[in-house]
Design a protein around this motif. Structure first.
Motif, PDB file in Angstrom:
ATOM      1  N   SER A  85       7.385  -1.698   2.329  1.00  0.00           N
ATOM      2  CA  SER A  85       6.118  -1.076   1.912  1.00  0.00           C
ATOM      3  C   SER A  85       6.372   0.390   1.582  1.00  0.00           C
ATOM      4  N   GLY A  86       5.422   0.972   0.874  1.00  0.00           N
ATOM      5  CA  GLY A  86       5.531   2.399   0.567  1.00  0.00           C
ATOM      6  C   GLY A  86       5.515   3.227   1.830  1.00  0.00           C
ATOM      7  N   ILE A  87       4.683   2.839   2.786  1.00  0.00           N
ATOM      8  CA  ILE A  87       4.585   3.655   4.002  1.00  0.00           C
ATOM      9  C   ILE A  87       5.886   3.539   4.822  1.00  0.00           C
ATOM     10  N   TYR A 111      -1.350  11.509   1.208  1.00  0.00           N
ATOM     11  CA  TYR A 111      -1.873  10.172   1.493  1.00  0.00           C
ATOM     12  C   TYR A 111      -2.266  10.076   2.983  1.00  0.00           C
ATOM     13  N   ASP A 184       6.844  12.324  -2.093  1.00  0.00           N
ATOM     14  CA  ASP A 184       6.218  11.064  -2.498  1.00  0.00           C
ATOM     15  C   ASP A 184       5.909  11.220  -3.988  1.00  0.00           C
ATOM     16  N   SER A 206       5.663   4.374  -3.321  1.00  0.00           N
ATOM     17  CA  SER A 206       5.026   3.112  -3.029  1.00  0.00           C
ATOM     18  C   SER A 206       5.257   2.253  -4.271  1.00  0.00           C
ATOM     19  N   SER A 208       4.360  -0.618  -4.573  1.00  0.00           N
ATOM     20  CA  SER A 208       3.133  -1.407  -4.754  1.00  0.00           C
ATOM     21  C   SER A 208       2.297  -0.878  -5.918  1.00  0.00           C
ATOM     22  N   LYS A 209       2.549   0.372  -6.351  1.00  0.00           N
ATOM     23  CA  LYS A 209       1.731   0.984  -7.411  1.00  0.00           C
ATOM     24  C   LYS A 209       2.412   0.753  -8.773  1.00  0.00           C
ATOM     25  N   ALA A 219       5.592  -2.932  -1.552  1.00  0.00           N
ATOM     26  CA  ALA A 219       6.988  -2.544  -1.349  1.00  0.00           C
ATOM     27  C   ALA A 219       7.130  -1.030  -1.459  1.00  0.00           C
ATOM     28  N   TRP A 339      -3.666   1.069  -6.376  1.00  0.00           N
ATOM     29  CA  TRP A 339      -3.752   1.532  -7.761  1.00  0.00           C
ATOM     30  C   TRP A 339      -2.414   1.287  -8.439  1.00  0.00           C
TER      31      TRP A 339
HETATM   32  C1  LIG Z   1       0.519   8.253  -2.587  1.00  0.00           C
HETATM   33  C2  LIG Z   1       0.782   7.046  -1.743  1.00  0.00           C
HETATM   34  N1  LIG Z   1       1.924   6.985  -1.032  1.00  0.00           N
HETATM   35  C3  LIG Z   1       2.213   5.932  -0.249  1.00  0.00           C
HETATM   36  C4  LIG Z   1       1.349   4.872  -0.144  1.00  0.00           C
HETATM   37  C5  LIG Z   1       1.681   3.722   0.782  1.00  0.00           C
HETATM   38  O1  LIG Z   1       2.171   2.665   0.049  1.00  0.00           O
HETATM   39  P1  LIG Z   1       2.081   1.124   0.522  1.00  0.00           P
HETATM   40  O2  LIG Z   1       0.637   0.748   0.436  1.00  0.00           O
HETATM   41  O3  LIG Z   1       2.949   0.424  -0.450  1.00  0.00           O
HETATM   42  O4  LIG Z   1       2.582   1.052   1.915  1.00  0.00           O
HETATM   43  C6  LIG Z   1       0.163   4.870  -0.879  1.00  0.00           C
HETATM   44  C7  LIG Z   1      -0.762   3.714  -0.800  1.00  0.00           C
HETATM   45  O5  LIG Z   1      -1.879   3.736  -1.274  1.00  0.00           O
HETATM   46  C8  LIG Z   1      -0.138   5.992  -1.688  1.00  0.00           C
HETATM   47  O6  LIG Z   1      -1.287   6.070  -2.384  1.00  0.00           O
END
Ligand SMILES: Cc1ncc(COP(=O)(O)O)c(C=O)c1O
Length: 395
Positions: A85-87, A111, A184, A206, A208-209, A219, A339
């Motif tokens: 995940s991004g986080i 975030y 980020d 992230s 995922s975006k 991811a 997004w």
């Molecule tokens: C700027 C930013 N960084 C990191 C994340 C976290 O990513 P993830 O949802 O893939 O864990 C997000 C999620 O919305 C985000 O907007």
């Protein structure tokens, strides 16, 4: 650092073939947890370069590695690690840079969960303190640095208002004091901003975006030089275990082939919708670094080569019923979080931010209930404009 120019890298993305895979135009999904060896000596040798050889898919998988190599090349980094995940990318990169009792300088409108991780989790567990600043002024970074500062954590453009930090100036300052920098870079994607070439140590996304781009994968990815990424693989990645699944890696590989053209389309649509909203009588303000009216427009032009499709706008009305009318009646813009996908989305940040952040953290964001976020997708921009026009006429 790898010195590939953009056009070459993007061409490589488009024309992949895998000769050792029967010439298949896309590689197979290696859906296996482990790799077997012919002898004691062979597996013993593999362990000598544990992070380069295929031994166990928690650490390295052939499908995932193809994607990691491509992302590293696009970012002009030496090595990339995909995570679940991004986080996970954000927290792994941060933990790599700090130890107990250190101090982090970061910006107010990062975030939300990243804010909570730095301000609350790291403080409570490891007494890591932090200073949240307005990142638009380099002087604020200088003032915030302490003797025990080990990390400057950036998000540029930052969440919701898209304020920028001057990446070159921050990287220079940090290097002069032996402080690591992490950014980020999700908003701009690696297509429109290459922080590693500006001196930033570690870039996270992230996936995922925009990199994923189809709203079907969660991811993250961490990109840097080989020594930093190997250290993260051996510690935060191997021990916390946020690994990327082969099938998701394969989906991301599919996404990378269209990333440059998708970003161009997001930018074209984003610019048009931002300009439309800016001229609308019911709109107070538009937050979008691609607009000439954006206060840091020049810096945006200097350090990014384009703007993505994520923007916010503030309605003139402060009546919550009217704000809800806008959100509830859009048809092409679906109501949801996240997004960066093909599909346009609307979100009222106040909904979750008020629940997830403390009043102090929320204040840092400088937002109010009449600020709405739009993720501009790949639909025809005139259809999106018509959808907005219709709901704005209702209030
Ligand atoms: C700027 C930013 N960084 C990191 C994340 C976290 O990513 P993830 O949802 O893939 O864990 C997000 C999620 O919305 C985000 O907007």
């Amino acid at each position: 650092m790898c010195k590939k120019d953009n056009r070459k890298t993007e061409t490589i993305l488009a024309f992949d073939t895998y000769k050792d895979q029967h010439g298949s135009v896309v590689p197979p999904i290696y859906q296996n947890s482990l790799f077997t060896f012919d002898s004691w000596d062979q597996i013993d040798k593999a362990f000598d370069s544990k992070y380069e050889n295929f031994i166990y898919s928690r650490l390295l998988n052939p499908t995932v590695k193809i994607v990691e190599d491509k992302i590293a090349a696009i970012c002009h980094g030496e090595k990339a690690k995909l995570v679940s995940s991004g986080i996970a990318a954000v927290t792994s990169a941060i933990i790599h840079c700090v130890k107990a009792n250190d101090h982090i300088v970061t910006i107010k409108n990062i975030y939300g969960p990243t804010n909570t991780f730095i301000s609350t989790y790291l403080k409570n567990k490891f007494n890591i303190t932090s200073t949240f600043i307005d990142g638009r002024d380099i002087e604020n970074f200088k003032d915030a640095i302490q003797d025990n500062t080990s990390l400057i954590y950036l998000e540029s453009p930052a969440s919701l208002t898209y304020d920028l930090q001057d990446l070159k100036a921050v990287a220079l300052l940090a290097k002069s004091k032996g402080i690591k920098t992490v950014i980020d870079n999700t908003w701009a994607s690696p297509i429109f901003q290459k922080p590693l070439t500006l001196g930033i140590d570690i870039e996270v996304h992230s996936v995922s975006k925009y990199i994923g781009g189809h709203s079907d994968v969660v991811a993250g990815v961490i990109v840097s030089n080989k020594s930093i990424i190997d250290s993260i693989i051996g510690n935060e990645h191997e021990l916390l275990g946020a690994k990327m699944a082969p099938f998701e890696g394969w989906l991301i590989l599919r996404s990378l082939r269209t990333l440059p053209i998708r970003m161009k389309a997001h930018q074209d649509n984003g610019m048009k919708i931002a300009a439309y909203l800016e001229s609308h009588s019911k709109v107070e303000k538009v937050f979008y670094p691609g607009l000439k009216s954006f206060p840091q427009y020049k810096l945006a032009q200097d350090q990014m080569s384009g703007s993505s499709g994520l923007l916010s706008f503030e309605l003139k009305t402060k009546e919550i019923a009217k704000i809800k009318t806008v959100v509830n009646n859009l048809k092409l813009f679906k109501l949801g979080v996240s997004w960066g996908g093909h599909d346009s989305l609307v979100y009222a940040p106040v909904i979750s931010y008020l629940k997830e952040l403390t009043p102090d953290q929320f204040k840092g964001f400088g937002i109010n209930p009449s600020i709405l976020r739009l993720s501009i997708g790949l639909e025809h921009w005139e259809d999106l404009k018509d959808d907005l026009e219709r709901v704005l006429a209702m209030i």
